[in-house]
Design a protein around this motif. Structure first.
Motif, PDB file in Angstrom:
ATOM      1  N   THR A   1       0.798  -1.073   0.017  1.00  0.00           N
ATOM      2  CA  THR A   1       0.082   0.069  -0.111  1.00  0.00           C
ATOM      3  C   THR A   1       0.897   1.213  -0.031  1.00  0.00           C
ATOM      4  O   THR A   1       1.942   1.350   0.574  1.00  0.00           O
ATOM      5  N   LEU A   2       0.191   2.394  -0.397  1.00  0.00           N
ATOM      6  CA  LEU A   2       1.117   3.546  -0.494  1.00  0.00           C
ATOM      7  C   LEU A   2       1.544   4.010   1.009  1.00  0.00           C
ATOM      8  O   LEU A   2       2.326   4.457   1.217  1.00  0.00           O
ATOM      9  N   ASP A   3       0.452   4.143   1.895  1.00  0.00           N
ATOM     10  CA  ASP A   3       0.768   4.397   3.327  1.00  0.00           C
ATOM     11  C   ASP A   3       1.757   3.538   4.096  1.00  0.00           C
ATOM     12  O   ASP A   3       2.541   4.126   4.481  1.00  0.00           O
ATOM     13  N   GLY A   4       1.695   2.338   3.434  1.00  0.00           N
ATOM     14  CA  GLY A   4       2.843   1.308   4.070  1.00  0.00           C
ATOM     15  C   GLY A   4       4.034   1.716   3.582  1.00  0.00           C
ATOM     16  O   GLY A   4       5.302   1.468   4.267  1.00  0.00           O
TER      17      GLY A   4
ATOM     18  N   ALA B   1       1.179  -4.076  -8.343  1.00  0.00           N
ATOM     19  CA  ALA B   1       1.719  -4.817  -6.629  1.00  0.00           C
ATOM     20  C   ALA B   1       2.713  -4.120  -6.098  1.00  0.00           C
ATOM     21  O   ALA B   1       2.535  -3.702  -4.917  1.00  0.00           O
ATOM     22  N   THR B   2       3.930  -3.664  -6.671  1.00  0.00           N
ATOM     23  CA  THR B   2       4.849  -2.901  -6.214  1.00  0.00           C
ATOM     24  C   THR B   2       5.176  -1.437  -6.488  1.00  0.00           C
ATOM     25  O   THR B   2       5.993  -0.883  -5.980  1.00  0.00           O
ATOM     26  N   ALA B   3       4.298  -0.926  -7.089  1.00  0.00           N
ATOM     27  CA  ALA B   3       4.377   0.384  -7.913  1.00  0.00           C
ATOM     28  C   ALA B   3       4.259   1.416  -6.643  1.00  0.00           C
ATOM     29  O   ALA B   3       4.701   2.564  -6.804  1.00  0.00           O
ATOM     30  N   PRO B   4       3.653   1.107  -5.611  1.00  0.00           N
ATOM     31  CA  PRO B   4       3.404   2.247  -4.540  1.00  0.00           C
ATOM     32  C   PRO B   4       4.770   2.899  -3.822  1.00  0.00           C
ATOM     33  O   PRO B   4       4.760   4.044  -3.821  1.00  0.00           O
ATOM     34  N   LYS B   5       5.788   1.900  -4.055  1.00  0.00           N
ATOM     35  CA  LYS B   5       7.100   2.651  -3.537  1.00  0.00           C
ATOM     36  C   LYS B   5       7.506   3.688  -4.535  1.00  0.00           C
ATOM     37  O   LYS B   5       8.309   4.520  -4.156  1.00  0.00           O
TER      38      LYS B   5
END
Length: 254
Positions: free
Chosen positions: A176-179, A201-205
């Motif tokens: 998640t983006l918040d995570g 799946a890993t784009a929020p980073k």
């Protein structure tokens, strides 16, 4: 009819789900076996390599495979060339299922690298606290960077050689983006290193790094075999198979 999916990705599992239950169709998913507890797709599953393109061609022939889908990770380049050679040898239609790569947007500070070794060479001038999200298999490229600290995130625990100053975070997406924001803040990350895997799946980073103004080293994808048709998502792949195998019913696509 028999379809072999070279899998291990989210897209491969989704394609198996779409095909599962189609009358007259057998679906076999092949996993490389590099993850200890993989998420298994529906249908038949085999684990392990084929012994090169010749072994794969023999398997296609012995199992009477009618179509081959290369839905492996974008950075699993060797198996893609083996698949192309085996498909050509056995005269089996081949499709590559590849999620689109990431594209930088306004605010991104991306540094492109052609390899993990090149990424490692860029790091000393960009920062000293590194969030390394390239998987456990390529850590040897960073093993000599003793002055830098690494947060390494992977599904399974890494093995030697790896950077001497390293904290390991065992986790599996989607994230998640918040995570990701909290992870960058808590570990005081200064640089993010990732492969251009694409997908959500890993784009929020990437967004978290953009918001924090952090540089991102983006490792480019390896070259793929020429002349192989490409589907961008499992639904496109299912339509391609329907056309080639004259299949008309897919679960979940009515």
């Amino acid at each position: 009819m028999h379809v072999l999916i070279l899998g291990g990705t989210t897209e491969a599992r989704r394609l198996a789900e779409l095909l599962h239950g189609t009358p007259g169709l057998t679906v076999t998913s092949s996993l490389a076996g590099r993850v200890a507890s993989p998420r298994l797709p529906p249908g038949e599953v085999r684990v392990g390599g084929f012994g090169g393109p010749g072994g794969l061609a023999d398997w296609l022939r012995a199992q009477r495979v009618d179509a081959l889908v290369d839905a492996t990770h974008p950075f699993a380049g060797t198996i893609s060339f083996h698949a192309a050679e085996a498909a050509a040898t056995g005269h089996v239609p081949l499709l590559a299922l590849r999620r689109p790569g990431w594209v930088p947007v306004t605010g991104d500070r991306w540094y492109e690298a052609g390899s993990l070794a090149q990424a490692a060479g860029l790091l000393p001038r960009l920062g000293r606290r590194i969030f390394l999200t390239t998987g456990r298999m390529g850590l040897a490229a960073f093993a000599d960077l003793a002055d830098l600290w690494f947060l390494v995130r992977s599904v399974d625990a890494p093995e030697l050689p790896h950077p001497p100053r390293m904290e390991v975070l065992l986790d599996r997406g989607p994230f998640t983006l918040d995570g990701e924001r909290e992870l960058l803040r808590r570990h005081r990350v200064e640089v993010v290193v990732t492969k251009d895997s694409g997908g959500t799946a890993t784009a929020p980073k990437l967004q978290a790094a953009r918001e924090a103004g952090l540089p991102v080293i983006m490792v480019r994808r390896p070259h793929m075999p020429d002349g192989v048709p490409v589907a961008a998502d499992p639904e496109q792949a299912a339509c391609w198979l329907a056309d080639h195998l004259d299949l008309r019913i897919f679960r979940g696509t009515d």
